[in-house]
Design an enzyme around this catalytic site. Structure first.
Site, PDB file in Angstrom:
ATOM      1  N   GLY A 159       0.773  -1.240   0.000  1.00  0.00           N
ATOM      2  CA  GLY A 159       0.000   0.000   0.000  1.00  0.00           C
ATOM      3  C   GLY A 159       0.802   1.287   0.000  1.00  0.00           C
ATOM      4  O   GLY A 159       0.368   2.293  -0.545  1.00  0.00           O
ATOM      5  N   ASP A 195      -6.703   2.499   9.623  1.00  0.00           N
ATOM      6  CA  ASP A 195      -8.124   2.171   9.678  1.00  0.00           C
ATOM      7  C   ASP A 195      -8.419   1.638  11.084  1.00  0.00           C
ATOM      8  O   ASP A 195      -8.493   2.404  12.036  1.00  0.00           O
ATOM      9  CB  ASP A 195      -8.434   1.167   8.562  1.00  0.00           C
ATOM     10  CG  ASP A 195      -9.910   0.868   8.412  1.00  0.00           C
ATOM     11  OD1 ASP A 195     -10.720   1.478   9.113  1.00  0.00           O
ATOM     12  OD2 ASP A 195     -10.260   0.002   7.589  1.00  0.00           O
ATOM     13  N   LYS A 202      -8.556   7.140   8.640  1.00  0.00           N
ATOM     14  CA  LYS A 202     -10.006   6.991   8.541  1.00  0.00           C
ATOM     15  C   LYS A 202     -10.684   7.353   9.848  1.00  0.00           C
ATOM     16  O   LYS A 202     -10.187   7.012  10.919  1.00  0.00           O
ATOM     17  CB  LYS A 202     -10.333   5.537   8.188  1.00  0.00           C
ATOM     18  CG  LYS A 202     -11.223   5.394   6.990  1.00  0.00           C
ATOM     19  CD  LYS A 202     -11.585   3.956   6.754  1.00  0.00           C
ATOM     20  CE  LYS A 202     -11.226   3.598   5.321  1.00  0.00           C
ATOM     21  NZ  LYS A 202     -11.803   2.301   4.942  1.00  0.00           N
ATOM     22  N   PHE A 204     -14.584   3.298   1.789  1.00  0.00           N
ATOM     23  CA  PHE A 204     -13.506   2.504   1.216  1.00  0.00           C
ATOM     24  C   PHE A 204     -12.933   3.226  -0.004  1.00  0.00           C
ATOM     25  O   PHE A 204     -13.649   3.522  -0.955  1.00  0.00           O
ATOM     26  CB  PHE A 204     -14.015   1.114   0.838  1.00  0.00           C
ATOM     27  CG  PHE A 204     -12.893   0.172   0.540  1.00  0.00           C
ATOM     28  CD1 PHE A 204     -12.187  -0.430   1.577  1.00  0.00           C
ATOM     29  CD2 PHE A 204     -12.502  -0.078  -0.766  1.00  0.00           C
ATOM     30  CE1 PHE A 204     -11.117  -1.276   1.308  1.00  0.00           C
ATOM     31  CE2 PHE A 204     -11.436  -0.923  -1.046  1.00  0.00           C
ATOM     32  CZ  PHE A 204     -10.746  -1.521  -0.006  1.00  0.00           C
ATOM     33  N   ASP A 208      -5.693  -0.563  -2.639  1.00  0.00           N
ATOM     34  CA  ASP A 208      -6.329  -1.511  -3.555  1.00  0.00           C
ATOM     35  C   ASP A 208      -7.724  -1.925  -3.109  1.00  0.00           C
ATOM     36  O   ASP A 208      -8.084  -1.825  -1.927  1.00  0.00           O
ATOM     37  CB  ASP A 208      -5.491  -2.786  -3.638  1.00  0.00           C
ATOM     38  CG  ASP A 208      -5.577  -3.608  -2.351  1.00  0.00           C
ATOM     39  OD1 ASP A 208      -5.190  -3.091  -1.288  1.00  0.00           O
ATOM     40  OD2 ASP A 208      -6.065  -4.756  -2.402  1.00  0.00           O
TER      41      ASP A 208
HETATM   42  P1  IMP Z   1      -6.059  -1.559   9.665  1.00  0.00           P
HETATM   43  O1  IMP Z   1      -5.219  -2.715  10.081  1.00  0.00           O
HETATM   44  O2  IMP Z   1      -7.538  -1.845   9.803  1.00  0.00           O
HETATM   45  O3  IMP Z   1      -5.668  -0.236  10.257  1.00  0.00           O
HETATM   46  O4  IMP Z   1      -5.947  -1.434   8.106  1.00  0.00           O
HETATM   47  C1  IMP Z   1      -4.812  -1.084   7.490  1.00  0.00           C
HETATM   48  C2  IMP Z   1      -4.696  -1.729   6.134  1.00  0.00           C
HETATM   49  O5  IMP Z   1      -5.975  -2.065   5.571  1.00  0.00           O
HETATM   50  C3  IMP Z   1      -4.086  -0.734   5.204  1.00  0.00           C
HETATM   51  O6  IMP Z   1      -2.693  -0.889   5.173  1.00  0.00           O
HETATM   52  C4  IMP Z   1      -4.743  -1.062   3.886  1.00  0.00           C
HETATM   53  O7  IMP Z   1      -4.002  -2.025   3.192  1.00  0.00           O
HETATM   54  C5  IMP Z   1      -6.086  -1.652   4.235  1.00  0.00           C
HETATM   55  N1  IMP Z   1      -7.190  -0.655   4.117  1.00  0.00           N
HETATM   56  C6  IMP Z   1      -7.875  -0.069   5.111  1.00  0.00           C
HETATM   57  N2  IMP Z   1      -8.801   0.798   4.637  1.00  0.00           N
HETATM   58  C7  IMP Z   1      -8.697   0.745   3.293  1.00  0.00           C
HETATM   59  C8  IMP Z   1      -9.384   1.432   2.220  1.00  0.00           C
HETATM   60  O8  IMP Z   1     -10.286   2.267   2.383  1.00  0.00           O
HETATM   61  N3  IMP Z   1      -8.982   1.093   0.965  1.00  0.00           N
HETATM   62  C9  IMP Z   1      -7.993   0.194   0.697  1.00  0.00           C
HETATM   63  N4  IMP Z   1      -7.336  -0.458   1.680  1.00  0.00           N
HETATM   64  C10 IMP Z   1      -7.680  -0.179   2.961  1.00  0.00           C
HETATM   65 MG    MG Z   2      -4.707  -3.550   1.053  1.00  0.00          MG
END
Ligand code: IMP
Ligand code: MG
Length: 191
Positions: free
Chosen positions: A50, A108, A137, A158, A165
Site C-alpha cells: 500500500g 483504519d 479513517k 472505502f 487496492d
Molecule cells: P487496519 O489494520 O484496519 O488499520 O488497516 C490497514 C490496512 O488495511 C491498510 O494498510 C490497507 O491495506 C487496508 N485498508 C484499510 N482501509 C482501506 C481502504 O479504504 N482502501 C484500501 N485499503 C484499505
Molecule cells: Mg490492502
C-alpha cells in the site's frame, strides 16, 4: 488517454484527492519530517504494497540520507479488515537502536500498524518508532495507536488508488477515489 486508463476511470465513482493535491500535501509532510529528524539517523520502514506510491513520492522529498527498508503484511480481504495480521517474511528488518519511521497507506482499525509496532519493539528494539500514514479513517480504532504524521483525514468509506487496492486492483490510479458498485461486484472475492 489510453483505453486501459479509460477502463479504470469508468469504474471510479468519485475522486477524493487529485494527484496535485496529494503532491502539495507531501511537500508539507516532508518539510515537517525533514525538520523533526534533522541530524538523526533515520530508517524508513515502508509497509508494502500500500505505501509504494506514497513512499516513493514522500521519500524523494526528504532531505536527509535515510535508510529504507520494506516489509509486507496482509490483513484485508475485499473491503473489510480481518483483524488478523500476517507477516509475509520470516524476519523483520534489523532496526536495533535506530530511529524508525513506519510508513503505511492508511490507518483504519489500527490492527496492522499495532501488530508491526509490537513485533518491532519485541524483536529488534529500535530507539524510537513513529508512524506516518497518507490517510487516516474516521473510525473508532480497535487498537490504541496514534499516527505522528497524517496526509489527510477521511470519512469512513472505502477508497482506492495511489497504492490503495480493492482486491489488489486500482493501486496504479494516480489519485485517490471511490469505486462504483459495479466494480465492487466485478472484483468481489469469490465464494
Ligand atoms: P487496519 O489494520 O484496519 O488499520 O488497516 C490497514 C490496512 O488495511 C491498510 O494498510 C490497507 O491495506 C487496508 N485498508 C484499510 N482501509 C482501506 C481502504 O479504504 N482502501 C484500501 N485499503 C484499505
Ligand atoms: Mg490492502
Amino acid at each position: 488517454m489510453s483505453s486501459v486508463a479509460g477502463e479504470m476511470r469508468s469504474e471510479i465513482r468519485g475522486v477524493l484527492f487529485h494527484e496535485s493535491t496529494i503532491m502539495s500535501r507531501l511537500d508539507e509532510l516532508a518539510g515537517q519530517i525533514s525538520s523533526d529528524y534533522s541530524g538523526k539517523d533515520l530508517t524508513v520502514l515502508a509497509v508494502l504494497n500500500g505505501s509504494l506510491m506514497f513512499g516513493a513520492d514522500l521519500l524523494r522529498r526528504l532531505e536527509m540520507p535515510l535508510r529504507l527498508d520494506c516489509l509486507s503484511v496482509s490483513s484485508y480481504h475485499g473491503a473489510s479488515t480481518t483483524g488478523v495480521v500476517t507477516f509475509n517474511q520470516l524476519h523483520l528488518p534489523e532496526v536495533h537502536g535506530r530511529h524508525v519511521l513506519l510508513l503505511d497507506d492508511i490507518l483504519d482499525s489500527g490492527h496492522t500498524l499495532h501488530a508491526i509496532q509490537d513485533k518491532l519493539m519485541a524483536e529488534t528494539k529500535p530507539l524510537s518508532v513513529k508512524i506516518c500514514v497518507l490517510l487516516r479513517k474516521d473510525v473508532p480504532r480497535q487498537r490504541e495507536l496514534e499516527a505522528d504524521y497524517v496526509g489527510f483525514d477521511i470519512a469512513n468509506e472505502f477508497v482506492v488508488g495511489y497504492g490503495l487496492d480493492y482486491m489488489e486492483r486500482f493501486r496504479n490510479l494516480p489519485y485517490i477515489g471511490v469505486i462504483n458498485d459495479e466494480a465492487i461486484t466485478k472484483y468481489a472475492p469469490k465464494g
